[in-house]
Design a protein around this motif. Structure first.
Motif, PDB file in Angstrom:
ATOM      1  N   GLU A   4      -3.734  -1.385   6.172  1.00 48.16           N
ATOM      2  CA  GLU A   4      -3.565  -1.603   5.696  1.00 48.16           C
ATOM      3  C   GLU A   4      -2.214  -2.343   4.325  1.00 48.16           C
ATOM      4  OE1 GLU A   4      -4.204   2.269   2.349  1.00 48.16           O
ATOM      5  OE2 GLU A   4      -3.992   2.781   4.408  1.00 48.16           O
ATOM      6  N   PHE A   5      -1.564  -2.464   5.524  1.00 45.92           N
ATOM      7  CA  PHE A   5      -0.078  -3.008   5.581  1.00 45.92           C
ATOM      8  C   PHE A   5      -0.578  -4.626   5.522  1.00 45.92           C
ATOM      9  CE2 PHE A   5       4.058  -4.663   6.884  1.00 45.92           C
ATOM     10  CZ  PHE A   5       4.904  -4.453   5.789  1.00 45.92           C
ATOM     11  N   TRP A  12      -1.464   2.007   9.789  1.00 44.70           N
ATOM     12  CA  TRP A  12      -1.193   1.851   8.415  1.00 44.70           C
ATOM     13  C   TRP A  12      -1.049  -0.093   8.640  1.00 44.70           C
ATOM     14  CZ3 TRP A  12       2.751   0.956   6.664  1.00 44.70           C
ATOM     15  CH2 TRP A  12       3.791  -0.032   5.642  1.00 44.70           C
ATOM     16  N   ALA A  66      -0.330   7.576  13.187  1.00 44.96           N
ATOM     17  CA  ALA A  66      -0.890   6.935  11.165  1.00 44.96           C
ATOM     18  C   ALA A  66      -0.024   5.743  10.862  1.00 44.96           C
ATOM     19  CB  ALA A  66      -0.583   8.396  11.300  1.00 44.96           C
ATOM     20  N   ILE A  67       1.630   5.613  11.975  1.00 47.41           N
ATOM     21  CA  ILE A  67       1.973   3.919  10.625  1.00 47.41           C
ATOM     22  C   ILE A  67       1.489   3.446  11.983  1.00 47.41           C
ATOM     23  CG2 ILE A  67       5.022   3.087  11.210  1.00 47.41           C
ATOM     24  CD1 ILE A  67       4.050   5.499   9.474  1.00 47.41           C
ATOM     25  N   PRO A 100       1.287   5.857   5.144  1.00 44.23           N
ATOM     26  CA  PRO A 100       0.276   6.457   5.129  1.00 44.23           C
ATOM     27  C   PRO A 100       0.742   8.188   5.126  1.00 44.23           C
ATOM     28  CG  PRO A 100       2.486   5.837   7.376  1.00 44.23           C
ATOM     29  CD  PRO A 100       2.398   4.805   5.766  1.00 44.23           C
ATOM     30  N   GLU A 101      -0.198   8.662   5.400  1.00 44.15           N
ATOM     31  CA  GLU A 101      -0.040   9.923   4.881  1.00 44.15           C
ATOM     32  C   GLU A 101       0.703  11.504   6.084  1.00 44.15           C
ATOM     33  OE1 GLU A 101      -4.467  12.341   4.632  1.00 44.15           O
ATOM     34  OE2 GLU A 101      -5.193  10.902   2.815  1.00 44.15           O
ATOM     35  N   PRO A 125       0.689  -0.817  -0.138  1.00 45.14           N
ATOM     36  CA  PRO A 125       0.142   0.130   0.277  1.00 45.14           C
ATOM     37  C   PRO A 125       1.166   1.855   0.170  1.00 45.14           C
ATOM     38  CG  PRO A 125       0.389  -1.299   1.748  1.00 45.14           C
ATOM     39  CD  PRO A 125       0.624  -2.095   1.382  1.00 45.14           C
ATOM     40  N   GLU A 126       0.137   2.485  -1.037  1.00 41.73           N
ATOM     41  CA  GLU A 126       0.823   3.981  -0.295  1.00 41.73           C
ATOM     42  C   GLU A 126       1.260   3.931   1.125  1.00 41.73           C
ATOM     43  OE1 GLU A 126       1.985   5.428  -2.649  1.00 41.73           O
ATOM     44  OE2 GLU A 126       1.368   4.522  -4.376  1.00 41.73           O
TER      45      GLU A 126
END
Length: 222
Positions: A82-83, A78, A74-75, A67-68, A64-65
């Protein structure tokens, strides 16, 4: 928090075979950067064509992209979302590719050589994808924490890198035994890629492969 990604990697490896999470992005299958075979791909055995397609499908499951944000929160979100979903999907696709190796037990040396090359790339791509996971900002700025984080991540990436090197060196052994100059570019490809994996991931070169070994054993842990 710095232990989370390595833990998720282990969890995903132990959860192979689960259903792909709902809403997961459809993988776009593309060609794998291996040399052109002497014979057109469509003229190779159906078993090898199936294996090749499954390896492409596994590699197409892209990470995945990032995280923003680069905060710990946030990490964390993510990595657990997604990860983790990506790891599960990638492991499931890898298992499908491995299942296809059993059919190539008695195929010609050049077909088994192609198969090992494909697995070498698939495992190399997996190790590189995990290695590229983002590092939380507070860890990146702390030399001691960064060292701990990197060591923990490397510990769990190394098995994939070792499998990649093992597959590439098995590919080299198979094409050297074949001794056909037409396939020399495949031997060179596997030699160069295997050496690059060993150097990049700081591995010991694998033991020489026995070309009579089944493809399944050549691309799985000894």
């Amino acid at each position: 928090m710095w232990r989370l990604l390595p833990i998720l990697i282990l969890a995903a490896m132990g959860c192979a075979g689960r259903q792909t999470p709902e809403g997961a992005q459809e993988a776009v299958v593309g060609p794998i950067p291996v040399p052109q075979p002497v014979y057109p791909r469509e003229e190779l055995s159906r078993d090898l064509q199936e294996l090749w397609s499954r390896v492409e499908e596994a590699v197409a499951v892209r990470p995945p992209e990032p995280p923003e944000g680069d905060s710990e929160e946030a990490i964390d979100a993510w990595a657990e979302g997604e990860f983790r979903e990506w790891l599960l999907r990638r492991q499931e696709a890898t298992d499908r590719a491995l299942a296809a190796t059993h059919a190539l037990r008695t195929h010609p040396l050049f077909e088994r050589g192609i198969g090992t090359a494909l697995f070498g790339y698939m495992y190399e791509d997996m190790a590189s994808s995990i290695r590229g996971a983002p590092v939380p900002e507070h860890i990146a700025k702390d030399e001691e924490l960064l060292g701990i984080y990197t060591d923990a991540l490397t510990e769990h990436i190394t098995p994939f890198a070792e499998l990649s090197a093992r597959a590439y060196y098995a590919c080299l052994a198979l094409f050297l035994k074949l001794g056909d100059p037409q396939w020399g570019h495949w031997a060179l490809y596997c030699d160069e890629r295997g050496t690059e994996v060993v150097d990049t991931f700081e591995l010991e070169p694998p033991e020489p492969a026995d070309p009579s070994t089944s493809l399944t054993r050549l691309v799985t842990p000894p």
